[in-house]
Design a protein around this motif. Structure first.
Motif, PDB file in Angstrom:
ATOM      1  N   PRO A 174       0.759  -0.892  -0.542  1.00 50.76           N
ATOM      2  CA  PRO A 174       0.135  -0.448   0.234  1.00 50.76           C
ATOM      3  C   PRO A 174       0.906   1.434   0.082  1.00 50.76           C
ATOM      4  O   PRO A 174       2.097   1.476   0.498  1.00 50.76           O
ATOM      5  N   ASP A 175       0.531   2.412  -0.517  1.00 56.39           N
ATOM      6  CA  ASP A 175       1.000   3.641  -0.770  1.00 56.39           C
ATOM      7  C   ASP A 175       0.863   4.393   0.777  1.00 56.39           C
ATOM      8  O   ASP A 175      -0.114   4.194   1.124  1.00 56.39           O
ATOM      9  N   PRO A 176       1.971   4.542   1.599  1.00 56.71           N
ATOM     10  CA  PRO A 176       1.882   4.886   2.911  1.00 56.71           C
ATOM     11  C   PRO A 176       1.471   6.173   3.170  1.00 56.71           C
ATOM     12  O   PRO A 176       1.405   6.637   4.263  1.00 56.71           O
ATOM     13  N   TYR A 177       1.145   6.563   2.447  1.00 53.71           N
ATOM     14  CA  TYR A 177       1.005   8.123   1.669  1.00 53.71           C
ATOM     15  C   TYR A 177      -0.827   8.321   1.263  1.00 53.71           C
ATOM     16  O   TYR A 177      -1.538   9.197   1.015  1.00 53.71           O
ATOM     17  N   GLY A 178      -1.285   6.951   0.539  1.00 51.14           N
ATOM     18  CA  GLY A 178      -2.231   6.934   0.806  1.00 51.14           C
ATOM     19  C   GLY A 178      -3.073   7.982  -0.857  1.00 51.14           C
ATOM     20  O   GLY A 178      -4.192   7.966  -1.310  1.00 51.14           O
ATOM     21  N   CYS A 179      -2.095   8.632  -1.657  1.00 54.81           N
ATOM     22  CA  CYS A 179      -2.459   9.035  -2.809  1.00 54.81           C
ATOM     23  C   CYS A 179      -1.877   7.814  -4.070  1.00 54.81           C
ATOM     24  O   CYS A 179      -2.955   8.790  -5.078  1.00 54.81           O
ATOM     25  N   HIS A 180      -1.922   7.056  -4.149  1.00 52.48           N
ATOM     26  CA  HIS A 180      -1.741   6.270  -5.201  1.00 52.48           C
ATOM     27  C   HIS A 180      -2.067   4.422  -5.163  1.00 52.48           C
ATOM     28  O   HIS A 180      -2.507   4.677  -3.881  1.00 52.48           O
ATOM     29  N   ASP A 181      -2.062   3.541  -5.883  1.00 49.25           N
ATOM     30  CA  ASP A 181      -2.568   2.494  -5.752  1.00 49.25           C
ATOM     31  C   ASP A 181      -1.613   1.663  -4.768  1.00 49.25           C
ATOM     32  O   ASP A 181      -1.972   0.447  -4.231  1.00 49.25           O
ATOM     33  N   SER A 182      -0.807   2.024  -5.255  1.00 48.41           N
ATOM     34  CA  SER A 182       0.784   1.551  -4.259  1.00 48.41           C
ATOM     35  C   SER A 182       1.954   2.039  -3.874  1.00 48.41           C
ATOM     36  O   SER A 182       2.349   3.733  -4.596  1.00 48.41           O
ATOM     37  N   TYR A 183       3.134   1.320  -3.476  1.00 44.55           N
ATOM     38  CA  TYR A 183       4.130   2.590  -2.692  1.00 44.55           C
ATOM     39  C   TYR A 183       5.260   2.463  -4.068  1.00 44.55           C
ATOM     40  O   TYR A 183       5.648   3.765  -4.200  1.00 44.55           O
ATOM     41  N   GLY A 184       4.858   1.427  -5.043  1.00 43.52           N
ATOM     42  CA  GLY A 184       5.946   1.271  -5.900  1.00 43.52           C
ATOM     43  C   GLY A 184       4.707   2.405  -7.461  1.00 43.52           C
ATOM     44  O   GLY A 184       5.948   2.824  -7.946  1.00 43.52           O
TER      45      GLY A 184
END
Length: 159
Positions: A103-113
């Motif tokens: 998961p994106d730790p900042y919640g702005c994308h669908d994943s960390y990658g």
């Protein structure tokens, strides 16, 4: 009109690429140049430089009269090896997982990658690099490399 100028190292590289493709009997209708985007860490100037050089080859091919495109390919199936400096410690539980599944730790994308890839893509946009974005996760889900993988496995003893 010459975009880059004839006779530069990038023009030479484009000519060598064309010669190789002709020798291999490949179509020259569309020549794709790729730049890999490391999606596991924070992009840096070297990441941008790689993509810009690949874009230069694309432009040299176009200047020579060939249709060409740059593929910005996110290696988002790579595992997270370590937590980049300044990133949340909560990523520790995701070490070794493919970055496309974290998961994106900042919640702005669908994943960390995708979060990491988007930083570099934004940089490419800002400097005017035109590209087609693709992700490893999508490539494998769609089976786009199935034929090539099958061929490699069938010929593994030769390889």
């Amino acid at each position: 009109m010459s975009v880059i100028g004839r006779g530069t190292w990038i023009d030479k590289l484009a000519r060598e690429l064309l010669e190789r493709e002709e020798q291999l009997g490949r179509s020259l209708d569309m020549i794709r140049v790729e730049s890999g985007l490391g999606a596991s860490g924070i992009p840096h100037i070297g990441s941008l430089g790689d993509a810009v050089r690949a874009y230069g080859v694309k432009l040299a091919l176009q200047d020579a009269g060939y249709k060409s495109e740059l593929i910005a390919y996110s290696d988002d199936l790579d595992g997270l090896r370590k937590i980049p400096e300044g990133m949340p410690d909560s990523l520790k539980e995701h070490l070794a997982k493919p970055v496309s599944l974290i998961p994106d730790p900042y919640g702005c994308h669908d994943s960390y990658g995708m979060h990491m890839s988007s930083i570099l893509l934004e940089g490419l946009d800002r400097v005017g690099v035109k590209y087609e974005f693709r992700r490893a996760a999508d490539t494998y889900k769609k089976g786009l490399l199935s034929e090539q993988i099958h061929t490699i496995l069938q010929n593994s003893a030769k390889i």
